[in-house]
Motif scaffolding. Structure first.
Motif, short mmCIF file in Angstrom:
data_model
loop_
_atom_site.label_atom_id
_atom_site.label_comp_id
_atom_site.label_asym_id
_atom_site.label_seq_id
_atom_site.Cartn_x
_atom_site.Cartn_y
_atom_site.Cartn_z
N UNK A 40 0.86 -1.18 0.00
CA UNK A 40 0.00 0.00 0.00
C UNK A 40 0.89 1.23 0.00
N UNK A 41 0.47 2.24 -0.68
CA UNK A 41 1.22 3.50 -0.73
C UNK A 41 1.62 3.95 0.68
N UNK A 42 0.68 3.80 1.65
CA UNK A 42 0.92 4.27 3.03
C UNK A 42 2.05 3.53 3.73
N UNK A 43 2.45 2.37 3.18
CA UNK A 43 3.52 1.62 3.84
C UNK A 43 4.88 2.29 3.69
N UNK A 44 4.92 3.36 2.95
CA UNK A 44 6.19 4.06 2.78
C UNK A 44 6.67 4.06 1.34
N UNK A 45 5.78 3.72 0.42
CA UNK A 45 6.15 3.77 -1.00
C UNK A 45 6.25 5.22 -1.47
#
Lengths: 477, 477
Positions: free
Chosen positions: B105-110
């Motif tokens: 997920x984008x929120x994971x730090x991508x």
């Protein structure tokens, strides 16, 4: 000479149904201090107490404690203080209790509705707060009422201090007690707290000591992030290996604390003290029943009680940062924090204990030759408390127990902490007595909390009788 | 004699943009096997591969594996098997890869959208699955396409086995491989798996060994329920004390396993083997960089790599049932379960390891004289794997590396496990080669997973060249 208590006792028996009804009304108010949505009920409970005391002729105040730290949208519940009697020729007894309760939901395993007092055929009165601590608090109110109805003068001035945040850290109370010690509480001659329990179910006790608690964290850290044990196992120092090794040097499986010098801080047992343990109504079966297993360390009652009450103990509570879920995960945790605490006893001073703990842990870690980093710190501490069980405050309570229950009370200590005890002692400079009403089976904090009818009604007699015997004691410190 | 690879290489360079476009399409399909809601995408990804292979003239089948055990509302994704070429005079190479991916997920730090292939100015192609394992899987498809376009005959018969559950335990795959070993895979001469990584970023490697893993639980239980450390500390045997003591007897902070007899199971290092370590492109700085700290145990590269690859290691992962949250809780946990695992190497047989582990733990616990109860059991095991790096399968791959990258590859092992490797070896009886495409900085399973353009395009050349050199090798076992 025994005071003439018959009219008071008779009145308590006659009023018992109305006293139980008073408890029913109090239990019906879900004054859960830990839950925001119940804060209004905590205030409602304060008002209930204030109304009851006012109706009996006491001077009552609800003292605000301000906003709740960290939850500034909430007002802290007030301390309900009350004075009944203001006769300079009488002793003044300060009594403490709390009117808030632990959370409770039917789904937690309650057989009955937790906020409806339900009495079974054996007189067990189930309900949240019944024993902790609404029963004891109402006990004092019942004492006043029974005296008035019986036309017997209360032999002491009574000061009440009832708080509403005990189950949530007694926020604000310490400062309040310190501030009022030389004001509202200034003529206090002795303090009585009814907020603990008998050692068993048959014999009342007077409690004269509590252990303190020093709670520690010890962290070991190494890699910048958790590692895969396949990739790095064997080539990097693992914080968990180091931590487990250090934790294994704190206490042995027989409960012996391995920290050099720590036991030297412990006050030696005196012959006088030894004599207190033999007669205590407690058996190894009681221990096994409360453990639910036969995993006690010591072979007899005396050593068990001394281990619990007058010797320190060290417990390892857990580890933060390691894998703690069910199943399997092949992680090397990057940083782990061990939690342990030491129950302290006379004459262990917190600073001395801390120094020995820190030195020992650092020395043990140094032996490991690990490149990881260790840190150890005190999370919080609370001091032990021991009162003299020979003080007139205790003598009076002992006579009252013999009068009401026909037995000499057990003189007990407790392994846990009731921090307000020490606060009252230090702030007022007076003797503090713990005079419990409930029994060991009351399940405070658990589902199906109860107070036995006998403990409530005879306990009300006990509190009243205690005041009469107190009045007769020579007024020494 | 080196095969004539120029037309193939030229075609790969000419087709590189369309190969990257193929990867872009594959990354855009969020084929996350661990998430129910993405199961349809996993099937979509299988169809994508089947369509690509079919378009290039391969015979393709999507083999169903039935319902997912424990989640019977879900169908397992199919194994996509394909055959390209069926010439009895050519060798047959079975290649394995997987088309499912880890969650993202984008929120994971991508820094970019995980399911949109995003290429930066340095040619780093970011996207979930880019390196693990869609890039390598598409590499084989690119090889077929480039041969066809260049008019070069594929020098071997190619069998593909692409699964869709690798990131979720390869459910159903072992049985499938066992069942097809003498059927669909029956004319396999050697196996090639491209699903691991270079040791660094510059030099390719061939991987010939993996450690196994035996994962254990050890429980200590005593009281029937959690206890209050104030009330019971010092009077009851504490499961946590016992467990910590037992865990401290498993491995020392220098990584030495303390289980008697265990190291006797480990195959001695040969001079031949020793000679493999010196030239490997790896430094202590590489270790420190991947640890994010200078907490390596060993003083040099050789000992570090041997500790990781060819010696066992024991890691303690955590404790279930103890207090693991931040803060402080004065609990004595009633039952605690320690989790640890041993990475195994030749010639450690799982049953032998288990016996030594169980005997040692029980003996150490017996020394404690605790009344608590201990239990220890194997959660799961997976065997180590070591192939001969002198087999023609490896010689061919080594020549291909030299042809494409101009260097001799590092001959590596890995500390972790890729269980399918052993399954293929045992089921087919043939040599298995691990031939990675990606580099050590690709961040498989993490945020910002990427595959470098160079690794993808030159990697495609490598896979093709490998097939040409394989075809030239004498066809011995």
């Amino acid at each position: 000479m025994a005071p003439q208590l018959e009219p008071f006792f008779k009145q308590v028996d006659e009023s018992s149904e109305s006293f139980i009804d008073r408890l029913r009304k109090a239990v019906a108010i879900p004054s859960i201090s830990a839950q925001d949505e119940n804060r209004k009920d905590v205030f409602r409970m304060a008002q209930f107490l204030a109304d009851e005391l006012t109706a009996l002729g006491a001077e009552v105040e609800q003292r605000p404690l301000g906003k709740q730290p960290g939850k500034e949208h909430l007002d802290l519940p007030p301390v309900v203080v009350a004075r009944y009697g203001n006769d300079k020729n009488k002793k003044t007894i300060l009594v403490y209790g709390h009117y808030d309760v632990q959370p409770a939901q039917k789904e937690d395993g309650w057989a009955t509705e937790p906020f409806e007092l339900t009495i079974d055929e054996k007189g067990r009165m189930y309900g949240r707060g019944s024993t902790d601590d609404k029963g004891p608090v109402l006990g004092w109110i019942n004492v006043i009422e029974a005296h008035r109805k019986a036309g017997v003068e209360l032999p002491v001035n009574l000061l009440c201090c009832f708080e509403g945040m005990e189950e949530y850290g007694s926020e604000g109370l310490d400062d309040f007690i310190q501030a009022e010690a030389k004001k509202y509480f200034k003529d206090t001659d002795a303090v009585c707290i009814s907020d603990n329990y008998w050692l068993g179910t048959e014999k009342p006790c007077l409690t004269y000591g509590l252990r303190g608690c020093n709670y520690y964290s010890v962290s070991v850290s190494g890699p910048a992030q958790d590692l895969h044990s396949g990739v790095f196992g064997g080539s990097a120092h693992e914080p968990m290996t180091d931590l487990v090794t250090v934790l294994s040097k704190l206490v042995d499986p027989q409960g012996n604390i391995l920290i050099p010098g720590l036991m030297d801080l412990v006050a030696p047992v005196t012959e006088d003290e030894k004599s207190l343990y033999g007669n205590i109504s407690y058996t190894m079966e009681n221990l096994h029943e409360s453990l639910g297993s036969e995993t006690g360390i010591h072979p007899n009652k005396e050593r068990t009680l001394m281990a619990r009450w007058r010797y320190p103990s060290l417990s390892i509570h857990g580890i933060e940062g390691a894998y703690s879920a069910p199943g399997a995960k092949t992680v090397i945790p990057a940083k782990v924090i061990g939690k342990f605490s030491i129950r302290t006893v006379p004459n262990m001073e917190s600073e001395d204990v801390n120094k020995l703990v820190f030195d020992h842990i650092k020395a043990e870690f140094a032996k490991l030759n690990s490149k990881n980093k260790l840190d150890v710190w005190l999370q919080h501490d609370g001091k032990w408390w021991v009162a003299s069980p020979k003080h007139w405050n205790f003598s009076a309570a002992s006579k009252a127990v013999q009068q009401v229950f026909g037995v000499e009370p057990d003189m007990t200590r407790e392994g846990g902490s009731i921090p307000v005890t020490l606060t009252f002692e230090q702030a007022t400079g007076k003797n503090v007595l713990l005079l419990p009403m409930g029994s060991s089976t009351d399940a405070a904090h658990s589902a199906n909390e109860k107070l036995d009818r006998r403990n409530y009604i005879e306990g009300t007699k006990l509190l009243g009788a205690y005041l009469h015997y107190v009045a007769e004691e020579p007024a020494t410190q």
